[in-house]
Design a protein around this motif. Structure first.
Motif, PDB file in Angstrom:
ATOM      1  N   LYS A  56      33.468  38.786  44.992  1.00  0.00           N
ATOM      2  CA  LYS A  56      33.845  39.749  43.559  1.00  0.00           C
ATOM      3  C   LYS A  56      35.293  40.191  43.837  1.00  0.00           C
ATOM      4  O   LYS A  56      35.848  40.208  42.798  1.00  0.00           O
ATOM      5  N   ASN A  57      35.652  40.739  44.945  1.00  0.00           N
ATOM      6  CA  ASN A  57      36.880  41.328  45.066  1.00  0.00           C
ATOM      7  C   ASN A  57      37.535  41.320  46.392  1.00  0.00           C
ATOM      8  O   ASN A  57      36.693  40.896  47.291  1.00  0.00           O
ATOM      9  N   PHE A  58      38.604  42.035  46.892  1.00  0.00           N
ATOM     10  CA  PHE A  58      39.224  42.079  47.897  1.00  0.00           C
ATOM     11  C   PHE A  58      39.939  43.235  47.919  1.00  0.00           C
ATOM     12  O   PHE A  58      40.883  43.688  46.664  1.00  0.00           O
ATOM     13  N   THR A  59      40.575  43.771  49.098  1.00  0.00           N
ATOM     14  CA  THR A  59      41.529  44.845  49.158  1.00  0.00           C
ATOM     15  C   THR A  59      42.526  44.286  50.465  1.00  0.00           C
ATOM     16  O   THR A  59      42.051  44.677  51.653  1.00  0.00           O
ATOM     17  N   VAL A  89      47.940  30.997  43.308  1.00  0.00           N
ATOM     18  CA  VAL A  89      47.411  30.723  44.488  1.00  0.00           C
ATOM     19  C   VAL A  89      47.752  31.671  45.710  1.00  0.00           C
ATOM     20  O   VAL A  89      48.476  32.162  45.910  1.00  0.00           O
ATOM     21  N   LEU A  90      46.728  32.170  46.397  1.00  0.00           N
ATOM     22  CA  LEU A  90      46.541  33.039  47.501  1.00  0.00           C
ATOM     23  C   LEU A  90      46.129  32.524  48.787  1.00  0.00           C
ATOM     24  O   LEU A  90      44.998  31.674  48.634  1.00  0.00           O
ATOM     25  N   PHE A  91      46.925  32.785  49.694  1.00  0.00           N
ATOM     26  CA  PHE A  91      46.410  32.369  51.042  1.00  0.00           C
ATOM     27  C   PHE A  91      46.005  33.452  51.851  1.00  0.00           C
ATOM     28  O   PHE A  91      46.884  34.463  52.173  1.00  0.00           O
ATOM     29  N   VAL A  92      44.776  33.779  52.247  1.00  0.00           N
ATOM     30  CA  VAL A  92      44.527  34.766  53.077  1.00  0.00           C
ATOM     31  C   VAL A  92      44.328  34.525  54.593  1.00  0.00           C
ATOM     32  O   VAL A  92      43.528  33.559  54.822  1.00  0.00           O
ATOM     33  N   GLU A 102      39.447  36.025  33.734  1.00  0.00           N
ATOM     34  CA  GLU A 102      38.805  37.634  33.894  1.00  0.00           C
ATOM     35  C   GLU A 102      38.566  37.800  35.304  1.00  0.00           C
ATOM     36  O   GLU A 102      37.558  38.794  35.496  1.00  0.00           O
ATOM     37  N   GLY A 103      38.901  36.981  36.325  1.00  0.00           N
ATOM     38  CA  GLY A 103      38.479  37.332  37.611  1.00  0.00           C
ATOM     39  C   GLY A 103      36.960  36.954  38.203  1.00  0.00           C
ATOM     40  O   GLY A 103      36.426  37.551  39.163  1.00  0.00           O
ATOM     41  N   ARG A 104      36.311  36.145  37.297  1.00  0.00           N
ATOM     42  CA  ARG A 104      34.925  35.644  37.757  1.00  0.00           C
ATOM     43  C   ARG A 104      34.915  34.538  38.844  1.00  0.00           C
ATOM     44  O   ARG A 104      35.687  33.473  38.219  1.00  0.00           O
ATOM     45  N   PRO A 105      34.274  34.537  39.895  1.00  0.00           N
ATOM     46  CA  PRO A 105      34.153  33.278  40.453  1.00  0.00           C
ATOM     47  C   PRO A 105      33.669  32.008  39.981  1.00  0.00           C
ATOM     48  O   PRO A 105      32.598  32.281  39.196  1.00  0.00           O
ATOM     49  N   ARG A 106      34.406  30.863  39.606  1.00  0.00           N
ATOM     50  CA  ARG A 106      33.749  29.693  38.884  1.00  0.00           C
ATOM     51  C   ARG A 106      33.613  28.557  39.766  1.00  0.00           C
ATOM     52  O   ARG A 106      32.593  27.809  39.485  1.00  0.00           O
ATOM     53  N   ALA A 116      42.028  42.091  40.695  1.00  0.00           N
ATOM     54  CA  ALA A 116      42.383  42.687  39.415  1.00  0.00           C
ATOM     55  C   ALA A 116      43.747  42.507  38.968  1.00  0.00           C
ATOM     56  O   ALA A 116      44.162  42.265  37.892  1.00  0.00           O
ATOM     57  N   ASP A 117      44.522  42.409  40.029  1.00  0.00           N
ATOM     58  CA  ASP A 117      46.097  42.249  39.944  1.00  0.00           C
ATOM     59  C   ASP A 117      46.450  41.055  39.361  1.00  0.00           C
ATOM     60  O   ASP A 117      47.683  40.949  38.449  1.00  0.00           O
ATOM     61  N   PHE A 118      45.577  39.859  39.170  1.00  0.00           N
ATOM     62  CA  PHE A 118      45.848  38.681  38.906  1.00  0.00           C
ATOM     63  C   PHE A 118      45.142  38.267  37.434  1.00  0.00           C
ATOM     64  O   PHE A 118      45.020  37.007  37.288  1.00  0.00           O
ATOM     65  N   LYS A 119      44.443  39.266  36.910  1.00  0.00           N
ATOM     66  CA  LYS A 119      43.850  39.272  35.906  1.00  0.00           C
ATOM     67  C   LYS A 119      44.552  38.429  34.618  1.00  0.00           C
ATOM     68  O   LYS A 119      45.770  38.879  34.456  1.00  0.00           O
ATOM     69  N   GLY A 120      44.034  37.545  34.105  1.00  0.00           N
ATOM     70  CA  GLY A 120      44.742  36.643  33.061  1.00  0.00           C
ATOM     71  C   GLY A 120      45.125  35.305  33.549  1.00  0.00           C
ATOM     72  O   GLY A 120      45.803  34.284  32.717  1.00  0.00           O
ATOM     73  N   LYS A 121      45.295  35.154  34.900  1.00  0.00           N
ATOM     74  CA  LYS A 121      45.552  33.843  35.440  1.00  0.00           C
ATOM     75  C   LYS A 121      44.296  33.467  36.097  1.00  0.00           C
ATOM     76  O   LYS A 121      43.282  33.959  36.754  1.00  0.00           O
ATOM     77  N   VAL A 122      44.355  31.990  36.231  1.00  0.00           N
ATOM     78  CA  VAL A 122      43.546  31.383  37.195  1.00  0.00           C
ATOM     79  C   VAL A 122      43.695  31.524  38.529  1.00  0.00           C
ATOM     80  O   VAL A 122      44.828  31.182  38.821  1.00  0.00           O
ATOM     81  N   VAL A 123      42.903  31.912  39.274  1.00  0.00           N
ATOM     82  CA  VAL A 123      43.150  32.155  40.831  1.00  0.00           C
ATOM     83  C   VAL A 123      42.601  31.334  41.793  1.00  0.00           C
ATOM     84  O   VAL A 123      41.396  30.965  41.784  1.00  0.00           O
TER      85      VAL A 123
END
Length: 208
Positions: free
Chosen positions: A53-56, A111-114, A183-187, A68-75
């Motif tokens: 759902k989220n991360f910090t 694109v996020l690399f953790v 919307e930040g929902r996992p799809r 939430a910082d990336f809302k509006g984009k596909v992540v």
């Protein structure tokens, strides 16, 4: 191998892929793949899951980040580490290819690399490694405790494998990427080495 067996069974039950950074992952579970086909997706549909759902975490510029910082984009979110010899760089290169194929739509994708290796993957190293694939990519890291938490929250397995010299360890880890809608929902869950074209197809579905 005995120690890894329970984790392998858990990963299989979750429908994700485990890699030692030089092994090919398994196929998506049948039911999820069928669901994805019904929705017009070519990767594994995970819509409605109650995790991821989220991360910090902190990005490679030192800025605190949440989903939430990336809302509006596909992540697209991938877990790995910079010294990974195979899976991680090939995945990042594949994501760079996806961005190229998307053309102008790529600006609507993040694109996020953790990193799963915060001990070696410093902010400076991530700042050098991650944008080298695409200047828009963002590297994320946390403390060891934060890393463990986000891995648990996203059901990502990782474990150090000792090397011949101190500090030369590798990391076995779940191979695959999460995709979130605007919307930040996992799809979606994208398995490793599935090719760029199915990813491009599915991202365009989410952007439409």
């Amino acid at each position: 191998m005995k120690k890894l067996l329970p984790a392998l069974l858990i990963a299989a039950a979750l429908g994700v892929s485990l890699t030692a950074c030089d092994k090919m992952p398994g196929k998506p579970p049948g039911k999820a793949a069928a669901s994805a086909a019904q929705q017009g997706f070519q990767n594994t549909d995970i819509t409605g899951i109650d995790y991821a759902k989220n991360f910090t975490l902190t990005d490679h510029t030192g800025k605190p980040r949440t989903l939430a910082d990336f809302k509006g984009k596909v992540v697209l979110m991938f877990f790995g580490y910079t010294q990974c010899p195979d899976v991680c760089p090939t995945t990042m290169a594949e994501m760079a290819g996806v961005m190229q194929k998307l053309g102008p739509q790529a600006d609507q994708v993040q694109v996020l690399f953790v990193t799963l290796d915060p001990e070696r993957d410093t902010q400076e190293l991530l700042a050098s490694y991650v944008p080298a694939f695409d200047k828009r990519f963002i590297g994320l890291r946390g403390t060891p405790d934060q890393t463990a938490k986000v891995a648990k929250d996203f059901k990502v397995f990782y474990a150090k494998v000792p090397g011949k010299e101190p500090g030369s360890y590798t990391i076995d880890h779940t191979a695959g990427s999460y995709v979130f809608d605007r919307e930040g929902r996992p799809r979606l869950f994208i398995r490793h080495a599935g090719g760029a074209d199915p990813i491009v197809h599915d991202i365009r579905q989410l952007l439409s």
